[in-house]
Design a protein around this motif. Structure first.
Motif, mmCIF file in Angstrom:
data_model
loop_
_atom_site.group_PDB
_atom_site.id
_atom_site.type_symbol
_atom_site.label_atom_id
_atom_site.label_comp_id
_atom_site.label_asym_id
_atom_site.label_seq_id
_atom_site.Cartn_x
_atom_site.Cartn_y
_atom_site.Cartn_z
ATOM 1 N N ARG A 1 6.298 -2.775 2.361
ATOM 2 C CA ARG A 1 6.885 -2.371 1.259
ATOM 3 C C ARG A 1 8.153 -1.903 1.483
ATOM 4 N NH1 ARG A 1 4.443 -2.478 -3.737
ATOM 5 N NH2 ARG A 1 6.612 -2.222 -4.518
ATOM 6 N N GLU B 1 13.503 -14.814 -2.250
ATOM 7 C CA GLU B 1 12.403 -14.528 -2.991
ATOM 8 C C GLU B 1 11.405 -15.831 -2.940
ATOM 9 O OE1 GLU B 1 12.099 -12.012 -5.541
ATOM 10 O OE2 GLU B 1 14.067 -11.402 -6.227
ATOM 11 N N THR C 1 8.532 -13.538 -2.808
ATOM 12 C CA THR C 1 8.323 -12.357 -3.620
ATOM 13 C C THR C 1 8.434 -12.820 -5.234
ATOM 14 O OG1 THR C 1 10.774 -12.042 -3.457
ATOM 15 C CG2 THR C 1 8.964 -10.686 -2.000
ATOM 16 N N SER D 1 5.997 -11.186 -7.519
ATOM 17 C CA SER D 1 6.238 -10.055 -7.801
ATOM 18 C C SER D 1 6.251 -10.063 -9.558
ATOM 19 C CB SER D 1 7.617 -9.380 -7.399
ATOM 20 O OG SER D 1 7.448 -9.135 -6.091
ATOM 21 N N HIS E 1 11.109 -10.620 -7.717
ATOM 22 C CA HIS E 1 11.181 -9.178 -7.521
ATOM 23 C C HIS E 1 12.489 -8.727 -8.311
ATOM 24 C CE1 HIS E 1 9.420 -5.790 -5.380
ATOM 25 N NE2 HIS E 1 10.562 -5.402 -5.179
ATOM 26 N N THR F 1 12.224 -8.204 -11.947
ATOM 27 C CA THR F 1 11.045 -7.273 -12.044
ATOM 28 C C THR F 1 11.400 -5.824 -11.770
ATOM 29 O OG1 THR F 1 9.431 -9.152 -12.094
ATOM 30 C CG2 THR F 1 8.684 -6.870 -12.045
ATOM 31 N N HIS F 2 11.867 -5.683 -10.838
ATOM 32 C CA HIS F 2 12.334 -4.087 -10.098
ATOM 33 C C HIS F 2 13.542 -3.979 -9.865
ATOM 34 C CE1 HIS F 2 7.869 -3.791 -9.767
ATOM 35 N NE2 HIS F 2 7.931 -5.067 -9.240
ATOM 36 N N VAL G 1 2.262 -6.407 -4.115
ATOM 37 C CA VAL G 1 3.282 -6.465 -5.228
ATOM 38 C C VAL G 1 2.826 -7.681 -5.874
ATOM 39 C CG1 VAL G 1 4.796 -7.520 -3.684
ATOM 40 C CG2 VAL G 1 5.584 -6.496 -5.536
#
Length: 450
Positions: free
Chosen positions: A229, A253, A256, A259, A264, A267-268, A371
């Motif tokens: 992470r 990605e 990911t 996610s 990701h 999203t983050h 995740v």
């Protein structure tokens, strides 16, 4: 600590059980003499089984072998089928396209819509299609070197970005080395590929300070060496350092995307300059995409206008073929939806909770990392901070034995490490079976210690 002799004894017994339960797969393996090593692609030998399970069909989150065994599938084609095997909208679209031609080297009406759909989902305005994520990453590295005039790239130790020569540099005892397992490697990658540990902000700042690195190619979190992470604030600092030094930030990605909707990054955060997505975006049909900002697009156009005519070194005949574009159009339009993610994340929460309960029940120094809809069971108490720590935490013999034990009881994990994926059609009962069978395996292994 689990007794090594107990692991060996379980594995030998489970091999015998597997051979007895899969006579058709065994006969198929013995008859497949036209294939090198008996399989059309050598990665198919990486499973924990003594010979590969031969698939008959797959649907949703289950796979059926030619021996009639039905498996709860948490591998899902190692992400290619992360949104379920053959979802109905994809199957319908592929069937329709098959009757209209598969590859024209011309744009299609679906293609025009797909570009806008990619922008809506991932937040970047310009896109290109390739046949695989490996090809996309190779193309992106060329573009980054071309538009910056810099030769070097930076990757993180233990990364995976497909079959891309430039990324095959490892750190061993702190020293960068060309990956020793490569076949036919003749080019020394060390002059043009810088490898550092993930989450090491000081090493990142030092590496970028020379302003001679074209791009940082990274996953937002590492997924192919177990799971590593991102430390709090690391990705934000990565974005800042790239901006400060004129380095292009490329986020791969392909894995990911699990996610959350938009991957990701959406999203983050933070957002990259270039984004690569492959595998699941076509539901298993070979295809990938890379998207980029308007600023990057302008620099690419300037470079294109200034170079001599001829092959750019980017692209293949089958890139953006009609079948691939149709597959992505169906997936983005009807399968990879916010509603799909809501189910995936809910079921994943249940999986993580049950796996943690199993670990606690056996008082193991293990942990679960996850995740979104991607889950990893790691044989260490402390989550690894980088590739070196993740590599050290792996227990190859134990992992393969547990994988085989689960396969013999109708459960498939990804073959390369303890990775599990949850799809929009994975059910709570499948998660409960996985946790129960893992509990049974650990109970037996620990009983042998006494």
């Amino acid at each position: 600590m689990i007794d090594r002799q107990a692991i060996h004894q379980m594995r030998e017994r489970e091999i015998t059980r597997f051979i007895a339960a899969n006579p058709k797969s065994k006969a198929h393996a013995e008859a497949a003499q036209g294939w090198f090593q008996g399989v059309p692609f050598h990665w198919m030998l990486d499973w924990s089984t003594p010979f590969p399970i031969v698939a008959q069909e797959a649907s949703g989150a289950t796979l059926t072998s030619i021996d009639g065994q039905v498996f709860d599938d948490f591998c899902l084609g190692d992400t290619a089928s992360m949104f379920g095997h053959s979802p109905a909208p994809l199957a319908k679209a592929i069937a329709a396209q098959a009757g209209q031609g598969l590859s024209y080297m011309l744009p299609t009406t679906n293609g025009a819509e797909l570009g806008s759909m990619l922008t809506e989902m991932f937040g970047l305005p310009q896109w290109q299609v390739t046949t695989t994520a490996s090809e996309a990453n190779r193309a992106v590295i060329r573009w980054c070197r071309g538009i910056t005039g810099r030769n070097k790239i930076l990757i993180f130790n233990g990364c995976y970005h497909g079959a891309v020569d430039d990324v095959f540099v490892d750190l061993r005892e702190g020293q960068a080395v060309n990956r020793p397992s490569l076949i036919g490697q003749v080019q020394d990658l060390l002059p043009t590929t810088v490898a550092i540990e993930f989450n090491d902000i000081d090493a990142l700042a030092a590496a970028l300070s020379g302003r001679d690195i074209a791009c940082v190619l990274a996953e937002p979190l590492m997924t192919n060496i177990g799971m590593v992470r991102d430390a709090p604030g690391f990705l934000t600092e990565l974005r800042k350092l790239c901006d400060k030094t004129g380095t292009i930030l490329v986020l791969d990605e392909t894995h990911t995307i699990s996610s959350g909707y938009g991957g990701h990054s959406n999203t983050h955060g933070p957002m990259p300059d270039i984004l690569v997505v492959g595998k699941s975006i076509g539901g298993g049909v070979p295809c990938a995409v890379y998207g980029f900002t308007a600023e990057i697009a302008g620099r690419m156009a300037t470079l294109n206008a200034s170079r001599p005519a001829g092959h750019s070194g980017i692209g293949t005949t089958l890139s953006a073929n009609a079948l691939a574009v149709t597959a992505m159009h169906a997936m983005l339009g009807e399968v990879i939806t916010r509603e799909a993610y809501a189910h995936m994340l809910s079921i994943t929460d249940g999986l993580v909770s049950q796996l943690n309960a199993v670990i606690a029940a056996h008082a193991l120094d293990w942990h679960v990392s996850h995740v979104g809809a991607r889950v990893e069971l790691v044989c260490s108490a402390i989550p690894p901070r980088n590739g070196s720590e993740a590599r050290a935490a792996m227990d190859y013999e134990l992992e393969r034995t547990i994988h085989l034990y689960l396969a013999n009881r109708g459960i498939l994990l990804a073959p390369f490490h303890n990775m599990m994926l949850v799809s929009p059609v994975t059910q709570a009962a499948q998660v409960s079976r996985l946790a129960a069978e893992l509990n049974s395996a650990l109970t037996e292994l620990q009983a042998a210690e006494n």
